[in-house]
Scaffold this active site. Structure first.
Site, PDB file in Angstrom:
ATOM      1  N   GLU A 161     -24.267 -15.512  64.177  1.00  0.00           N
ATOM      2  CA  GLU A 161     -23.581 -16.692  64.713  1.00  0.00           C
ATOM      3  C   GLU A 161     -23.863 -16.856  66.205  1.00  0.00           C
ATOM      4  O   GLU A 161     -24.179 -17.961  66.679  1.00  0.00           O
ATOM      5  CB  GLU A 161     -22.063 -16.572  64.478  1.00  0.00           C
ATOM      6  CG  GLU A 161     -21.685 -16.692  63.017  1.00  0.00           C
ATOM      7  CD  GLU A 161     -20.200 -16.589  62.738  1.00  0.00           C
ATOM      8  OE1 GLU A 161     -19.780 -16.996  61.655  1.00  0.00           O
ATOM      9  OE2 GLU A 161     -19.434 -16.095  63.599  1.00  0.00           O
ATOM     10  N   CYS A 217     -12.548 -16.076  65.622  1.00  0.00           N
ATOM     11  CA  CYS A 217     -12.860 -17.346  64.948  1.00  0.00           C
ATOM     12  C   CYS A 217     -12.702 -18.569  65.834  1.00  0.00           C
ATOM     13  O   CYS A 217     -13.584 -19.426  65.870  1.00  0.00           O
ATOM     14  CB  CYS A 217     -11.942 -17.543  63.737  1.00  0.00           C
ATOM     15  SG  CYS A 217     -11.520 -16.063  62.842  1.00  0.00           S
TER      16      CYS A 217
END
Ligand code: NDP
Length: 453
Positions: free
Chosen positions: A182, A47
């Protein structure tokens, strides 16, 4: 029987550190072993570095937009080594904070691998044995790469992506999930010629179909060469790059091939089989609602249990474990209506059911709108945002909320509170719009676009 510790945690990621810290802070003796770096996947190779790359990759588009907004701006090339240096400093800082917080709480940290010997004993890599009343496995997950593709040894995963020595000119990303989508947007934003191959008919399987379609269109429009129904057949390393033959018969050349084809529980050689800890088909540790395994002294939280692979969920599971085992307050982590965001560009924020899931139980009403937000309309940028609510026709409760827009991750956090509280469509409607914003549409959708019995 006297134990060395009340709790021994294997794995210094989000779940493991939280459990160890709470336990030690509460006065019990807690230890934690971590073989790599404190902070785990989220902080060290998930993350946090991913979000830094998202931020970095957005400046190219921002510069183009600024030009149209009247700024005289020119943006040069992206300096990958300079970004990497700053990233490395930031990760070390965060790793230091994780270590310090655990130390300050009184956790004894062993910076080495630990495996389970029996129900109450772990063995450290240096051969030392430690006993504990409870063992918590919080070893997370690891990238899964299929082994049936010739040349697969030439690919990298999200574990290596932050350390590649130079920014590729051409990258292929394989997969259609969170990580693949992503990184496709990230590399495209960094100016890399980006292709994405996904074997299925549409990316982001399991998410809302309408949202998947909307997002994949935007990703393609931005310049990602997205191929669905396409998989890699073989990879050959040659002087001019990696020659990738795909199932549509084409061969394309890339500098880097990134596989983002899922994550598997990190259970290899942990000793689980020897102790008899039950595992599922994918290797995940099977736990009950209190995160307890079939061996009463052994618990597991986070990605290694493959319930919901999200950091905040692992933390909730760790807190519930601590309350149950060390505070005599049985608590189960709540896995319902967990909001999350995919940090594509724009982002996709989601909480609750997809339209397809909700239709199974029906009756439902679907409210949905897609439009060019003011900031894009002003500069003639075609990109549209999407807001969607799925409402139970009987109870009027909002069962699902889907937002594709810049900062949708921030928006869904707040919409998540309403959905979690059981807000009805009329509660949304009763809330005055914040004008002019994109998000005001969430309280302004008057008529359902479709209904199902
Ligand atoms: P996902 O499970 O989301 O996606 C895996 C993708 O790889 C799917 O598209 C899948 O296809 C494809 N795939 C699987 N096996 C193969 C194969 N053998 N050959 C070709 N394609 C294959 O995994 P990710 O790795 O993207 O992410 C793992 C988890 O990490 C996520 O589930 C999420 O929980 C978490 N995560 C969360 C983020 C966030 O909150 N923003 C960001 C990143 C990760 P198919 O659909 O056909 O099975």
């Amino acid at each position: 029987m006297a134990f060395d510790f009340d709790l021994f945690v294997i794995g210094g990621g989000s779940g493991g550190v939280r459990a160890a810290r709470l336990t030690a802070a509460g006065g019990a003796k807690a230890a934690l072993a971590e073989e790599f770096r404190m902070g785990g996947t989220c902080v060290i190779r998930g993350c946090v570095p991913k979000k830094m790359m998202v931020f970095a990759s957005q400046y190219s588009e921002a510069a183009k937009e600024a030009d149209k907004y009247g700024w005289d701006i020119s943006i040069g090339d992206f300096n990958w080594p300079s970004f990497q240096e700053r990233l490395s400093t930031e990760l070390s800082r965060l790793e230091g904070i994780y270590t310090k917080n655990a130390n300050n709480a009184g956790v004894e940290i062993f910076h080495q691998r630990a495996t389970i010997k029996d129900a109450h004993t772990v063995v450290l890599a240096d051969g030392t044995e430690k006993t504990a009343k409870h063992i918590l496995v919080a070893t997370g997950g690891t990238p899964f790469v299929p082994d049936n593709v010739p040349g697969i040894e030439h690919v990298i995963t999200s574990n290596e992506i932050f350390d590649i020595p130079e920014l590729p000119k051409r990258i292929l990303i394989v997969g259609g999930g969170y990580i693949a989508s992503e990184f496709a947007c990230i590399f495209n934003g960094l100016g890399v010629e980006t292709s994405q191959y996904y074997r299925g008919a549409q990316i982001l399987r399991g998410f809302d179909d309408e949202a998947r379609g909307h997002l994949s269109e935007l990703i393609s429009e931005q310049g990602v060469d997205l191929h669905v129904g396409t998989d890699v057949e073989r990879i050959d390393k040659k002087d001019d790059g990696l020659h990738v033959k795909s199932t549509d018969g084409k061969v394309k050349i890339f500098d880097v091939v990134l596989y983002a084809t899922g994550r598997a529980p990190n259970v290899k050689d942990l000793g689980l089989e020897d102790v008899g800890v039950e595992q599922g088909r994918g290797g995940e540790i099977v736990v009950d609602e209190y995160s307890q395994t079939n061996i009463p002294s052994i618990y597991a939280v986070g990605d290694v249990t493959d319930r919901i692979q999200l950091t905040p969920v692992a933390i909730r599971e760790a807190v519930a474990f601590h309350e149950t085992v060390f505070k005599g307050n049985p608590m189960t982590p709540d896995h319902a209506n967990v909001p999350s965001a995919i940090f594509t560009q724009p982002e996709y924020g989601v909480v609750g059911l997809t339209e397809e899931q909700a239709r199974k139980d029906g009756p439902i009403e679907v409210y949905s709108t897609a439009f060019r937000p003011m900031q894009n309309a002003f500069i003639g940028k075609p990109e549209r945002v999407m807001f969607k609510l799925i409402v139970c026709a009987k109870t009027r409760k909002v069962l699902g909320c889907h937002i594709i827009a810049p900062h949708a991750g921030e928006m869904i956090q707040l919409a998540g509170v309403a959905v979690k509280m059981g807000a009805t469509k009329e509660d949304f409607d009763a809330t005055v719009a914040v004008h002019p914003t994109m998000a005001e549409e969430i309280v302004l959708m008057k008529e359902p676009v479709r209904s199902f019995d």
